[in-house]
Write an enzyme that holds these catalytic residues in place. Structure first.
Site, PDB file in Angstrom:
ATOM      1  N   TYR A 148       0.837  -1.205   0.000  1.00  0.00           N
ATOM      2  CA  TYR A 148       0.000   0.000   0.000  1.00  0.00           C
ATOM      3  C   TYR A 148       0.871   1.254   0.000  1.00  0.00           C
ATOM      4  CZ  TYR A 148      -3.846   3.094   1.495  1.00  0.00           C
ATOM      5  OH  TYR A 148      -4.796   4.101   1.581  1.00  0.00           O
ATOM      6  N   ASN A 177      -6.279   9.314   8.496  1.00  0.00           N
ATOM      7  CA  ASN A 177      -7.386   8.444   8.957  1.00  0.00           C
ATOM      8  C   ASN A 177      -8.728   9.175   8.929  1.00  0.00           C
ATOM      9  OD1 ASN A 177      -4.769   7.580  10.175  1.00  0.00           O
ATOM     10  ND2 ASN A 177      -6.020   5.825  10.751  1.00  0.00           N
ATOM     11  N   ASN A 193     -14.246  -0.783  14.162  1.00  0.00           N
ATOM     12  CA  ASN A 193     -14.142  -1.935  15.086  1.00  0.00           C
ATOM     13  C   ASN A 193     -14.678  -1.582  16.466  1.00  0.00           C
ATOM     14  OD1 ASN A 193     -13.000  -3.637  13.233  1.00  0.00           O
ATOM     15  ND2 ASN A 193     -11.072  -3.932  14.313  1.00  0.00           N
TER      16      ASN A 193
END
Ligand code: UDP
Length: 314
Positions: A148, A177, A193
């Protein structure tokens, strides 16, 4: 005049939010996705719109579009370590590099302006803090994140070479992010999550000691930054950081999510994945100066909206 905008990764988290922001009676959207991490469900409200067209296609292969395209947003790439690593690593590198070449060729054919979504991962494990765009990064080229990180770095280099050699109008953003509605519940990122674990009454999983930091940008702020970048003057190519400069430890994020959903939840500590960066925080001076952009939605407010989305989605 009707403008035609092509968005690769258009059914993904960022892409689907961008499609919704941009579509109107004067703007046609061509949404391209292979639906590996994107979902048609994310754009289901747009499917009936006469200015929306979905094409299932993998940008690893060349794109053949008959219509004249004015702008391209290249957002296609799995972005969560869970989805870009392991047996998908070579696919990720191909998406970054063959994908960049294919969208750049399309831009060249159409004389279209093209925005590329690069990433804070180009800084790797940063040795300077916060990260400015002129910091060249500290990436492990043989590590499990390299598919990545190095893929995105090579894509940046391709964008700038197409600009220098063919005069293509490029825009490169480095996205930090980002979280918010239309993330997948099983995306594997820390925000989704924690929220989904908390809503299910499960323990929150912290990798490592939880002292590693990230800065979390709410999706609406990010999408606003992408559009401002596309609309900025042709001589501003970037790269420009787009992210929320407020830094949080993973432990603080866990605490916040617990307070909002269920303070009694427990935490399970799991091993820290290899090459997981310790600290990350964007310097957004350039975005402020060139785009008059800075995030408006702070983490607590953005988490409330994201919790509401996941609570209703289930
Ligand atoms: N993380 C965690 N628990 C999780 C998922 C992630 O503690 O359930 C950590 C992860 O190790 C990293 C940080 O949270 O240090 C952000 O991870 P994410 O995958 O969201 O983003 P990235 O690592 O790509 O910045």
């Amino acid at each position: 005049m009707v403008k035609t905008i092509l968005i690769t990764g258009g059914t993904g988290f960022i892409g689907s939010n961008l499609c919704k922001k941009l579509i109107n009676d004067n703007t046609k959207i061509i949404c391209i996705d292979n639906n590996y991490t994107g979902r048609l469900e994310n754009v289901k409200d747009l499917l009936a719109h006469s200015n929306f067209r979905f094409i299932e296609h993998d940008i690893i292969k060349p794109l053949e579009i008959e219509e004249k395209i004015d702008e391209i947003y290249n957002l296609a790439c799995p972005a969560s370590p869970k989805y870009y690593q392991n047996d998908k690593a070579i696919f990720t590198t191909k998406t970054c590099i063959y994908g960049a070449i294919n969208v750049l060729e399309l831009a060249r054919k159409n004389d279209a302006k093209i925005l590329h979504s690069s990433t804070s991962e180009v800084y790797g494990e940063p040795a300077v803090h916060p990260q400015r765009e002129d910091y060249r990064g500290n990436v492990n080229p043989i590590g499990i994140r390299a598919c990545y990180d190095e893929g995105k770095r090579c894509a940046e280099s391709l964008f700038f070479d197409y600009n220098r050699i063919y005069g293509i109008k490029i825009k490169v953003v480095r996205i930090f992010n980002t979280y918010g509605p239309f993330m997948q519940s099983d995306d594997g990122r820390v925000v989704s999550n924690f929220i989904c674990q908390a809503l299910n009454g499960d323990n929150l999983t912290i990798y490592g000691d939880g002292n590693q930091t990230r800065s979390f940008c709410y999706i609406d702020d990010l999408v606003d930054g992408l559009v401002r970048m596309m609309e900025s003057g042709d001589n501003f190519t970037g790269p420009v950081n787009l992210g929320n400069p407020k830094e949080f430890a993973v432990n603080q994020l866990a605490q916040l999510v617990k307070e909002k959903i269920n303070p009694k939840l427990n935490i399970t500590y799991l091993p820290l994945p290899a090459d997981d960066p310790c600290r990350r925080k964007p310097d957004i001076s350039l975005a402020k100066e060139k785009l008059a952009w800075e995030p408006k939605i702070m983490l607590s407010q953005g988490l409330d909206k994201t919790i509401e989305y996941f609570a209703n989605f289930k």
